[in-house]
Design an enzyme around this catalytic site. Structure first.
Site, PDB file in Angstrom:
ATOM      1  N   ASP A  86      -8.776  -1.267  -5.278  1.00 25.47           N
ATOM      2  CA  ASP A  86     -10.010  -0.514  -5.428  1.00 25.47           C
ATOM      3  C   ASP A  86     -10.088   0.156  -6.795  1.00 25.47           C
ATOM      4  O   ASP A  86     -10.849   1.069  -6.992  1.00 25.47           O
ATOM      5  CB  ASP A  86     -10.083   0.558  -4.330  1.00 25.47           C
ATOM      6  CG  ASP A  86      -8.823   1.415  -4.312  1.00 25.47           C
ATOM      7  OD1 ASP A  86      -8.015   1.301  -5.247  1.00 25.47           O
ATOM      8  OD2 ASP A  86      -8.658   2.192  -3.359  1.00 25.47           O
ATOM      9  N   ASN A  87      -9.263  -0.277  -7.727  1.00 25.15           N
ATOM     10  CA  ASN A  87      -9.289   0.397  -9.028  1.00 25.15           C
ATOM     11  C   ASN A  87      -8.918  -0.575 -10.136  1.00 25.15           C
ATOM     12  O   ASN A  87      -8.281  -1.603  -9.898  1.00 25.15           O
ATOM     13  CB  ASN A  87      -8.330   1.597  -9.022  1.00 25.15           C
ATOM     14  CG  ASN A  87      -6.899   1.150  -8.811  1.00 25.15           C
ATOM     15  OD1 ASN A  87      -6.228   0.708  -9.736  1.00 25.15           O
ATOM     16  ND2 ASN A  87      -6.440   1.232  -7.557  1.00 25.15           N
ATOM     17  N   LEU A 124     -11.632   4.552   8.550  1.00 17.18           N
ATOM     18  CA  LEU A 124     -11.903   3.748   9.750  1.00 17.18           C
ATOM     19  C   LEU A 124     -13.304   3.148   9.773  1.00 17.18           C
ATOM     20  O   LEU A 124     -13.572   2.219  10.530  1.00 17.18           O
ATOM     21  CB  LEU A 124     -11.676   4.595  11.015  1.00 17.18           C
ATOM     22  CG  LEU A 124     -10.262   5.178  11.156  1.00 17.18           C
ATOM     23  CD1 LEU A 124     -10.127   5.910  12.484  1.00 17.18           C
ATOM     24  CD2 LEU A 124      -9.203   4.091  11.046  1.00 17.18           C
ATOM     25  N   GLN A 125     -14.195   3.652   8.930  1.00 21.68           N
ATOM     26  CA  GLN A 125     -15.563   3.123   8.852  1.00 21.68           C
ATOM     27  C   GLN A 125     -15.566   1.665   8.390  1.00 21.68           C
ATOM     28  O   GLN A 125     -16.520   0.939   8.580  1.00 21.68           O
ATOM     29  CB  GLN A 125     -16.375   4.040   7.903  1.00 21.68           C
ATOM     30  CG  GLN A 125     -17.705   3.532   7.427  1.00 21.68           C
ATOM     31  CD  GLN A 125     -17.644   3.124   5.953  1.00 21.68           C
ATOM     32  OE1 GLN A 125     -16.569   2.903   5.407  1.00 21.68           O
ATOM     33  NE2 GLN A 125     -18.822   3.027   5.325  1.00 21.68           N
ATOM     34  N   CYS A 148     -15.253   3.815  -4.349  1.00 23.21           N
ATOM     35  CA  CYS A 148     -15.877   3.879  -3.026  1.00 23.21           C
ATOM     36  C   CYS A 148     -15.965   5.321  -2.544  1.00 23.21           C
ATOM     37  O   CYS A 148     -16.938   5.723  -1.914  1.00 23.21           O
ATOM     38  CB  CYS A 148     -15.071   3.076  -2.023  1.00 23.21           C
ATOM     39  SG  CYS A 148     -15.279   1.312  -2.196  1.00 23.21           S
ATOM     40  N   ASP A 193       0.865  -1.184   0.000  1.00 24.30           N
ATOM     41  CA  ASP A 193       0.000   0.000   0.000  1.00 24.30           C
ATOM     42  C   ASP A 193       0.898   1.228   0.000  1.00 24.30           C
ATOM     43  O   ASP A 193       1.976   1.201   0.591  1.00 24.30           O
ATOM     44  CB  ASP A 193      -0.928   0.017   1.225  1.00 24.30           C
ATOM     45  CG  ASP A 193      -2.242   0.721   0.930  1.00 24.30           C
ATOM     46  OD1 ASP A 193      -2.204   1.833   0.356  1.00 24.30           O
ATOM     47  OD2 ASP A 193      -3.298   0.163   1.262  1.00 24.30           O
ATOM     48  N   CYS A 199     -18.779  19.363  -6.162  1.00 26.07           N
ATOM     49  CA  CYS A 199     -19.297  18.120  -5.568  1.00 26.07           C
ATOM     50  C   CYS A 199     -18.626  17.968  -4.212  1.00 26.07           C
ATOM     51  O   CYS A 199     -18.335  18.961  -3.552  1.00 26.07           O
ATOM     52  CB  CYS A 199     -19.028  16.915  -6.477  1.00 26.07           C
ATOM     53  SG  CYS A 199     -17.286  16.570  -6.720  1.00 26.07           S
TER      54      CYS A 199
END
Lengths: 678, 74
Positions: free
Chosen positions: A425-426, A366-367, A483, A357, A636
């Site tokens: 994630d991609n 943290l969610q 996400c 990473d 946005c």
């Protein structure tokens, strides 16, 4: 142990015993209607037909396995068989089918098992009477008394490798033997015992004993015969028993089972078999076994206590736990998916875990990213995760790669690992992970999540499809939100990541049925799992026979998006407006349209006075509400969606456009601290 | 003549191919369609013994057509 053996009988014997009520003739020939071959087209009078497939089933994804004892007793009982009967089995000549039934009956302790030498062909050639009347036997209760010493299971064979009292005899062809075999096995093709005439006859006993002695198969040894699925080896088994060898076992699962177990050692050129095209199902090809012979080969008393709940289960046991300790797994990403994956692998005792990473722990992580905590906010993610894993299990080794997984770094990072877990994630990184795995032959344990839905699969090109077979091309940039843009139900990666960890552990242990060729689709709202069967794409650009892709490519270019999930637009400066400048222009009262392209529910979190809401998804349909003569300022949450909105409007001919740099979060940070950042 | 043994596992593809070879009319070619990789080795071994020439063509994943032609004996 009973002393019965298997006998070969000839036509004369049949004539002598014909009509005796004790006798039962069983026809196990296969049927070829096109050639009028099989029981229905003519058989020895009074013979009963048996389709051997009734005695075999698919077990744990492996076809050709013996049915349960009670099911076998049913099948045999329906033939009118009892233990008192003298069985005579025949097939076409004397081949693997007659042998297979003889072995099963011998294993079930049946006292009198005979095979008609020369089989149906000999009967036909000798002008024996031919009946087309289908026998309808009176069903009986058959009682099997299994003799464990006639059967070898995979566990038994694995536990008896490299034992000089035991000989592994491979009954397949020389070519199959050369491609891959059990360690120390010797080869004698099953039909080497037969002569070349039609119908084939067994060679003389002395000649056979000489042939066997030459390859080290002597009666003082316990001889374990195997082939691909246990049929040809049953033939060798019968011959050995007929010759009076006392200790013979048929390894029922045979090479089909052995080669599928990545934890078991093999000899030969298995790669050649893979190249020859046997790339799917259970037939051949397997991952190199982890090196269990190193210093990782033992467990300390502390480890034995720690893994007690694993050791209690035979599917894991001490051997399995050692395999976990000897295994190495690379986890790409320490986010939502990587968190549960790495934590469970650490807890389970996977000896070496690699973490990749490039990011730092962010408050919004943290969610769902449960490997991190408030105490490590702002720290390098790999270090935060490593500390947590070593807290769970200090006996393992955690290697960290604080860098992006890119075409330049991927091979170096992945090289020393047994399997790779895709927690990315991609799309660029997902294609990269896939290609690395295909090119190196490693399994890719895949997972992906979006909002309330997730997917998991095992892509292993040597055994089934790869990710590119399923998705040859990435989706158009921007079609699938990340996400950070689309949101994610925090517990969702827990479910999917745990599935990935489960698959990884199963692959290492060689147990159960892996998710190869199956895509599991999970819907958290419906609480449903669906399974989609996946096929290997014969035209796949990377895992087909003629691959276009033979080395890693530029994945950001291939996907048209950057290989990360950061919330930034990619607009030139001329299209951006800073939050403070927007504040000044709002204060000055000049005329422009301020358009919020977020979703309606995001308004409850924060808003800018004077803004009108046109969610990005409905912008194309509502474009007529805008006037290209007016200046339009877009925003946005953080600037990505509004950048896309800006590009959409540019494409439609609008020119007086600006995008709020950093979105409403930057506005909250720099202009209006009363607003929350999310 | 075509023998479709797809879905069948060892030893059936090999045994059926042998039966078909034994009964193959003179001058005819036997094409065996299989999806069982071990048959790619067990069938040719039997074919060579019976004087057949073997040609294997990959037609799917996994699927092959094994073409067996009787070689003329001088």
């Amino acid at each position: 142990m009973t002393l019965q053996s298997i006998r070969m009988v000839d036509l004369e014997w049949i004539h002598d015993h014909k009509g005796e009520p004790r006798l039962i003739l069983i026809d196990v020939r296969t049927s070829l209607p096109d050639l009028q071959v099989g029981y229905l087209y003519g058989h020895i009078p009074d013979a009963v037909p048996l389709d051997l497939n009734e005695l075999f089933t698919t077990h744990n994804g492996e076809p050709g396995r013996l049915v349960s004892q009670s099911a076998a007793e049913d099948v045999l009982g329906r033939l009118g068989l009892t233990r008192e009967k003298a069985v005579v089995i025949y097939d076409e000549g004397f081949g693997p089918l007659a042998a297979q039934l003889a072995w099963i009956l011998d294993y079930y302790g049946h006292p009198e098992v005979n095979i008609l030498e020369g089989g149906w062909e000999a009967w036909e050639q000798a002008g024996g009477e031919i009946s087309v009347e289908v026998a309808v036997p009176e069903p009986k209760q058959y009682k099997a008394e299994p003799e464990g010493s006639r059967l070898a299971t995979v566990e038994w064979v694995a536990a008896h490798l490299h034992n000089s009292d035991i000989l592994l005899l491979d009954a397949r062809t020389e070519a199959e033997f050369n491609h891959g075999r059990l360690p120390d096995a010797v080869n004698m093709p099953y039909d080497a015992v037969l002569d070349d005439v039609d119908p084939p006859r067994l060679k003389p006993r002395d000649e056979l004993k000489g042939m066997l002695a030459e390859i080290g198969a002597t009666p003082d040894k316990e001889i374990v015969v195997y082939c691909e699925m246990g049929a040809r080896s049953a033939h060798s088994y019968v011959v050995l028993r007929w010759l009076g060898y006392p200790h013979v076992r048929n390894y029922e699962g045979s090479w089909a089972e052995w080669s599928r177990r990545m934890d078991l050692p093999v000899e030969g050129q298995r790669e050649a078999a893979v190249q020859a095209g046997c790339v799917q199902d259970n037939v051949c090809g397997s991952m190199a076994a982890p090196d269990v012979s190193s210093e990782r080969d033992s467990l300390s008393h502390g480890e034995i206590l720690r893994y007690s709940r694993h050791l209690l289960m035979p599917e894991v046991g001490l051997q399995g736990q050692k395999k976990l300790k000897a295994a190495s797994v690379l986890v790409i990403g320490t986010g939502g998916l990587g968190s549960p994956v790495a934590m469970y692998l650490a807890a389970a005792g996977v000896g070496r875990i690699g973490l990749v990473d490039y990011d730092v722990v962010d408050f919004t992580n943290l969610q769902r990213q449960i490997v991190h905590g408030a105490a490590t906010l702002g720290e390098r993610k790999v270090l935060s995760a490593r500390d947590r894993l070593l807290d769970i299990n200090p006996d393992i080794e955690v290697e960290v790669f604080d860098e992006a997984f890119t075409s330049r770094s991927a091979m170096r990072i992945a090289e020393s690992y047994d399997l790779i877990i895709d927690g990315t994630d991609n799309f660029p990184t997902r294609y990269l992970v896939n290609d690395v795995c295909v090119l190196t032959g490693k399994p890719n344990v895949y997972g992906s999540i979006f909002r309330f839905e997730g997917q998991a699969s095992v892509f292993w090109s040597e055994r089934g499809p790869c990710y590119r077979c399923l998705f040859p091309e990435p989706p158009p940039p921007g079609l699938v939100p990340s996400c950070a843009e689309g949101g994610v139900f925090g517990v969702l990666p827990g479910t999917i990541g745990t599935l990935q960890a489960t698959e990884a552990l199963k692959l290492i242990l060689g147990i159960g049925e892996p998710l190869i060729g199956r895509l599991l689709v999970y819907d958290a709202l419906a609480m449903s799992f669906e399974e989609v069967r996946l096929m290997k794409n014969p035209q796949c650009r990377i895992c087909s026979d003629q691959p276009e892709i033979v080395e890693l490519i530029d994945y950001e270019e291939f996907c048209g998006v950057p290989g990360h999930d950061r919330d930034d637009g990619n607009l030139a400066d001329e299209w951006e407006i800073e939050p403070r400048e927007l504040a000044e222009r709002l204060d000055s009262g000049e005329h422009f349209r301020l358009v919020d392209v977020r979703e309606p529910h995001e308004l409850e979190i924060s808003s800018i006075q004077g803004a009108e809401l046109i969610p990005l998804g409905s912008l194309a349909a509502r474009m007529h509400e805008l006037d290209s003569a007016e200046e339009i300022l877009l925003f946005c949450k953080a600037g990505t969606r509004s950048a896309r909105a800006l590009e959409l409007l540019l494409g439609a001919g609008f020119r007086k456009l600006k995008n709020l740099r950093g979105g409403i979060n930057a506005w909250a940070h720099e202009v209006d601290p009363s607003l929350p950042i999310y | 003549m075509k023998l479709d043994v797809r879905g069948e596992i060892c030893p059936y593809p090999m045994l059926k191919a042998v039966e078909a070879m034994k009964r193959l009319p003179k001058g005819e070619i036997l094409k065996v369609v299989t999806d069982h990789a071990p048959a790619l080795e067990s069938i040719p071994t039997q074919a060579h013994r019976r004087g057949f020439a073997v040609q294997i063509q990959k037609t799917g994943n996994p699927e092959w057509i094994i073409t067996l032609t009787r070689e003329d004996k001088p």
